[in-house]
Enzyme design. Structure first.
Site, PDB file in Angstrom:
ATOM      1  N   GLY A 160     -50.137  48.588 -18.194  1.00 11.90           N
ATOM      2  CA  GLY A 160     -50.165  50.006 -17.841  1.00 11.90           C
ATOM      3  C   GLY A 160     -48.916  50.550 -17.162  1.00 11.90           C
ATOM      4  O   GLY A 160     -48.999  51.495 -16.367  1.00 11.90           O
TER       5      GLY A 160
ATOM      6  N   ARG B 265     -56.196  48.915 -29.918  1.00 14.29           N
ATOM      7  CA  ARG B 265     -57.240  49.053 -30.934  1.00 14.29           C
ATOM      8  C   ARG B 265     -56.824  50.136 -31.917  1.00 14.29           C
ATOM      9  O   ARG B 265     -56.268  51.166 -31.515  1.00 14.29           O
ATOM     10  CB  ARG B 265     -58.579  49.481 -30.310  1.00 14.29           C
ATOM     11  CG  ARG B 265     -59.119  48.573 -29.255  1.00 14.29           C
ATOM     12  CD  ARG B 265     -59.404  47.170 -29.711  1.00 14.29           C
ATOM     13  NE  ARG B 265     -60.353  47.091 -30.806  1.00 14.29           N
ATOM     14  CZ  ARG B 265     -60.579  45.974 -31.514  1.00 14.29           C
ATOM     15  NH1 ARG B 265     -59.920  44.875 -31.231  1.00 14.29           N
ATOM     16  NH2 ARG B 265     -61.451  45.966 -32.490  1.00 14.29           N
TER      17      ARG B 265
ATOM     18  N   ASN C 208     -49.093  58.681 -28.876  1.00 11.69           N
ATOM     19  CA  ASN C 208     -48.942  57.237 -28.663  1.00 11.69           C
ATOM     20  C   ASN C 208     -47.476  56.931 -28.399  1.00 11.69           C
ATOM     21  O   ASN C 208     -46.587  57.689 -28.814  1.00 11.69           O
ATOM     22  CB  ASN C 208     -49.390  56.494 -29.925  1.00 11.69           C
ATOM     23  CG  ASN C 208     -49.257  54.992 -29.797  1.00 11.69           C
ATOM     24  OD1 ASN C 208     -49.628  54.413 -28.770  1.00 11.69           O
ATOM     25  ND2 ASN C 208     -48.721  54.342 -30.815  1.00 11.69           N
TER      26      ASN C 208
ATOM     27  N   HIS D  96     -44.573  53.843 -28.927  1.00  9.83           N
ATOM     28  CA  HIS D  96     -44.333  52.602 -29.674  1.00  9.83           C
ATOM     29  C   HIS D  96     -42.918  52.109 -29.355  1.00  9.83           C
ATOM     30  O   HIS D  96     -41.973  52.903 -29.340  1.00  9.83           O
ATOM     31  CB  HIS D  96     -44.484  52.865 -31.175  1.00  9.83           C
ATOM     32  CG  HIS D  96     -44.322  51.622 -31.987  1.00  9.83           C
ATOM     33  ND1 HIS D  96     -45.308  50.663 -32.079  1.00  9.83           N
ATOM     34  CD2 HIS D  96     -43.274  51.153 -32.705  1.00  9.83           C
ATOM     35  CE1 HIS D  96     -44.882  49.672 -32.827  1.00  9.83           C
ATOM     36  NE2 HIS D  96     -43.645  49.932 -33.222  1.00  9.83           N
TER      37      HIS D  96
ATOM     38  N   ALA E 202     -36.828  52.792 -21.163  1.00 10.91           N
ATOM     39  CA  ALA E 202     -36.670  53.963 -22.044  1.00 10.91           C
ATOM     40  C   ALA E 202     -38.032  54.579 -22.344  1.00 10.91           C
ATOM     41  O   ALA E 202     -38.185  55.806 -22.375  1.00 10.91           O
ATOM     42  CB  ALA E 202     -35.969  53.548 -23.341  1.00 10.91           C
ATOM     43  N   GLU E 203     -39.038  53.720 -22.543  1.00 10.81           N
ATOM     44  CA  GLU E 203     -40.389  54.226 -22.825  1.00 10.81           C
ATOM     45  C   GLU E 203     -40.885  55.124 -21.697  1.00 10.81           C
ATOM     46  O   GLU E 203     -41.455  56.190 -21.954  1.00 10.81           O
ATOM     47  CB  GLU E 203     -41.368  53.055 -22.988  1.00 10.81           C
ATOM     48  CG  GLU E 203     -41.241  52.311 -24.290  1.00 10.81           C
ATOM     49  CD  GLU E 203     -42.427  51.381 -24.521  1.00 10.81           C
ATOM     50  OE1 GLU E 203     -42.993  51.437 -25.608  1.00 10.81           O
ATOM     51  OE2 GLU E 203     -42.783  50.607 -23.610  1.00 10.81           O
TER      52      GLU E 203
END
Ligand code: GRF
Length: 194
Positions: A15, A94, A110, A112, A176-177
């Site tokens: 998280g 999921r 989302n 990625h 970076a995310e």
């Protein structure tokens, strides 16, 4: 005053992206708040992060449901019950059914760890290293029924150096995310009419 967007974050693990979104909502005066964190794993550390910030948590184990449709239906009911407006997936491992995604059009995003459409699926950072590319990065995108697909909201590139290992590259991509996910959520919140 504009009503705050109620956000649910779906997680399965540590998280750190959830933490970035929690920090964003705390640090900046944006009309959004994370009011629910759902994990399919009871031991996900992200649940502790949510509890530390007094955010409601729910554990919905996919193992308790006959199939993906029933699991997704349960998640949908919980989102409705909690009057959620918008959903952020942050390391939620999921696949969501088309039926579920269609109930939340343009309301699920989302993150990625690659520059999509390159390196879809699991181990995206390792895939980039193995492919010996010089640049990878991360992508925040709207969720469609196709995995790691859907309109791109923001990307940030990360340079791969010869000396990079999986650990060092993962650290750069994750940093970076966190920047990207914050920026993406800010952009979306500023455009929402609710
Ligand atoms: C991130 O790399 C994200 O892109 C991917 O899963 C990972 C979750 O990391 N979907 P964390 O749990 O947010 O630390």
């Amino acid at each position: 005053m504009k009503k705050k967007l109620k956000i649910a974050v779906l997680i399965s693990g540590s998280g750190t992206n959830l933490q970035a979104l929690i920090d964003l909502c705390k640090e900046e005066n944006i009309p959004a708040e994370i009011t629910l964190v759902i994990s399919n794993k009871a031991d996900a550390y992200g649940l502790v992060r949510a509890q530390n910030s007094n955010i409601k948590t729910e554990v919905i184990s996919h193992k308790d449901y006959k199939n993906r449709a029933e699991f997704d239906q349960k998640i949908h009911q919980i989102l409705l019950y909690n009057k959620i407006d918008f959903v952020c997936l942050a390391g939620f491992m999921r696949l969501l059914t088309k039926e579920f995604v269609d109930l939340w059009p343009e309301k699920i995003i989302n993150i990625h760890p690659s520059l999509l459409p390159d390196f879809k699926g699991v181990d995206a950072i390792k895939q980039a290293l193995d492919a010996k590319v010089k640049v990878t990065g991360c992508t925040v995108h709207f969720v469609t029924p196709i995995m790691d697909d859907g309109p791109i909201i923001i990307q940030e590139s990360v340079t791969i150096e010869d000396k990079d290992t999986l650990d060092s590259l993962s650290e750069k991509v994750h940093k970076a995310e966190h920047r990207c996910y914050k920026q993406a959520l800010k952009t979306i919140v500023s455009k929402q009419n609710h």
